[in-house]
Design a protein around this motif. Sequence first.
Motif, PDB file in Angstrom:
ATOM      1  N   LEU A  75      15.803  31.953  14.144  1.00  0.00           N
ATOM      2  CA  LEU A  75      15.658  30.591  14.703  1.00  0.00           C
ATOM      3  C   LEU A  75      16.977  29.822  14.634  1.00  0.00           C
ATOM      4  O   LEU A  75      17.994  30.331  14.174  1.00  0.00           O
ATOM      5  N   SER A  76      16.908  28.528  15.060  1.00  0.00           N
ATOM      6  CA  SER A  76      18.145  27.775  15.310  1.00  0.00           C
ATOM      7  C   SER A  76      19.029  27.579  14.086  1.00  0.00           C
ATOM      8  O   SER A  76      20.240  27.808  14.155  1.00  0.00           O
ATOM      9  N   SER A 114      12.272  28.669  24.031  1.00  0.00           N
ATOM     10  CA  SER A 114      12.234  27.479  23.176  1.00  0.00           C
ATOM     11  C   SER A 114      12.895  26.306  23.893  1.00  0.00           C
ATOM     12  O   SER A 114      13.720  26.505  24.797  1.00  0.00           O
ATOM     13  N   ILE A 115      12.575  25.092  23.416  1.00  0.00           N
ATOM     14  CA  ILE A 115      13.297  23.910  23.902  1.00  0.00           C
ATOM     15  C   ILE A 115      14.789  24.010  23.569  1.00  0.00           C
ATOM     16  O   ILE A 115      15.591  23.280  24.123  1.00  0.00           O
ATOM     17  N   TYR A 139      21.233  30.297  18.884  1.00  0.00           N
ATOM     18  CA  TYR A 139      19.809  30.510  19.158  1.00  0.00           C
ATOM     19  C   TYR A 139      19.484  30.099  20.604  1.00  0.00           C
ATOM     20  O   TYR A 139      18.846  30.854  21.355  1.00  0.00           O
ATOM     21  N   TYR A 166       8.590  27.127  23.758  1.00  0.00           N
ATOM     22  CA  TYR A 166       7.869  26.399  22.709  1.00  0.00           C
ATOM     23  C   TYR A 166       8.677  25.201  22.230  1.00  0.00           C
ATOM     24  O   TYR A 166       9.877  25.323  21.972  1.00  0.00           O
ATOM     25  N   PRO A 167       7.986  24.069  22.035  1.00  0.00           N
ATOM     26  CA  PRO A 167       8.586  22.986  21.252  1.00  0.00           C
ATOM     27  C   PRO A 167       8.506  23.378  19.772  1.00  0.00           C
ATOM     28  O   PRO A 167       8.115  24.511  19.462  1.00  0.00           O
ATOM     29  N   GLY A 168       8.853  22.492  18.841  1.00  0.00           N
ATOM     30  CA  GLY A 168       8.653  22.775  17.422  1.00  0.00           C
ATOM     31  C   GLY A 168       7.165  23.015  17.170  1.00  0.00           C
ATOM     32  O   GLY A 168       6.345  22.204  17.591  1.00  0.00           O
ATOM     33  N   GLY A 179      14.073  26.957  11.177  1.00  0.00           N
ATOM     34  CA  GLY A 179      14.263  26.172  12.395  1.00  0.00           C
ATOM     35  C   GLY A 179      14.684  24.738  12.087  1.00  0.00           C
ATOM     36  O   GLY A 179      14.651  24.298  10.935  1.00  0.00           O
ATOM     37  N   THR A 180      15.035  24.009  13.144  1.00  0.00           N
ATOM     38  CA  THR A 180      15.441  22.605  13.018  1.00  0.00           C
ATOM     39  C   THR A 180      14.216  21.696  12.996  1.00  0.00           C
ATOM     40  O   THR A 180      14.240  20.603  12.446  1.00  0.00           O
ATOM     41  N   THR A 181      13.132  22.146  13.596  1.00  0.00           N
ATOM     42  CA  THR A 181      11.906  21.337  13.628  1.00  0.00           C
ATOM     43  C   THR A 181      11.058  21.548  12.357  1.00  0.00           C
ATOM     44  O   THR A 181      10.008  20.928  12.218  1.00  0.00           O
ATOM     45  N   TRP A 275      18.973  18.683  21.844  1.00  0.00           N
ATOM     46  CA  TRP A 275      17.693  19.107  22.428  1.00  0.00           C
ATOM     47  C   TRP A 275      16.967  17.937  23.106  1.00  0.00           C
ATOM     48  O   TRP A 275      17.223  16.766  22.788  1.00  0.00           O
TER      49      TRP A 275
HETATM   50  C1  AKB Z   1      13.652  25.800  15.799  1.00  0.00           C
HETATM   51  O1  AKB Z   1      13.627  24.656  15.318  1.00  0.00           O
HETATM   52  O2  AKB Z   1      14.634  26.548  15.778  1.00  0.00           O
HETATM   53  C2  AKB Z   1      12.405  26.308  16.506  1.00  0.00           C
HETATM   54  C3  AKB Z   1      12.453  26.027  17.968  1.00  0.00           C
HETATM   55  C4  AKB Z   1      12.338  24.661  18.479  1.00  0.00           C
HETATM   56  O3  AKB Z   1      12.561  26.942  18.732  1.00  0.00           O
HETATM   57  N1  AKB Z   1      11.242  25.712  15.926  1.00  0.00           N
END
Ligand code: AKB
Length: 311
Positions: A75-76, A114-115, A139, A166-168, A179-181, A275
Amino acid sequence: MEKILILGAGGQLGKELASALNKLFDTQNIILSDIKPLEDAGFPTEIIDVLNAEQIIHVIKKYQITQIYHLAALLSAVGEKNPALAWNINMNGLMTVLDIAVDLKIKQVFWPSSIAAFGPNTPRINTPQFCVMDPNTMYGITKLTGERLCEYYYLKKGLDVRSLRYPGIISYSAPPGGGTTDYAIHIFHEALKHQKYTCFLSENTELPMIYMPDAIRATLELMQAPKDKIKVRSSYNLAGFSFTPKQIAQEIQKHIPNFQISYQPDFRQAIADSWPQSIDDSVARLDWNWKHQYDLSEMVKDMLVNIQKTL
Ligand code: AKB
């Protein structure tokens, strides 16, 4: 009879997806795999490194797999710590799976975008399905490139590959992985355990999110939709609801009045700032009748009840 292989089943989505698929297919027809052993999965399991074509081919032949959900990825936030590894797993893993799917005539492949595939020059409010996409995280770069690959394999090789941006994803069972979310999950655990949380994003950072039951339903509805309804072969925008750390904290305070939040933004702030704030998913709504169910207040209520049970 479908035989389903989930790659990267040890992550946030894998187990939930397997239980939802289990309402449609027998346990024996859903094979869970990950690079690490999966304990107490309740389904047949296999160890698969998505960079190892031989392992994937062996398992597909062993179970006569007809559908693949390829969820293995970095992930990010972890991707920024190790960009070369993120590129290797996310891109080479995807190419390996797509090539095998073509060669072994797999009927359907699902791959999550992903977003994060959007970037700083993308319109940030109600981000449209088709617009400027200039991701600046490794990512995000792998997600945008992956989308182009998926469309390419559909157009040039006839592979029925389907994807969602996908969003978070917010969930209470499996922990998120780098992830960032992820703050929007950690906040619940800390609110229930310690009544306080220090957020790694600033208070007004708005991001698109979705509750796990909606994310799973979207995935299955997309995969079950008739082929001619799937007009987007890169990846569909998908929306639930958007909120800031301050707004989710206020919603949690309705249930835990002494909950306190403080803010210490770190390197993930720059990722979040690149984002979208909200997503326009009207194309998914039109093509295969997508509609989210959960909003912020219902999600918060459900998360608190379910996490409380585990403490
Ligand atoms: C992330 O935060 O990296 C993931 C994503 C938004 O794809 N949850």
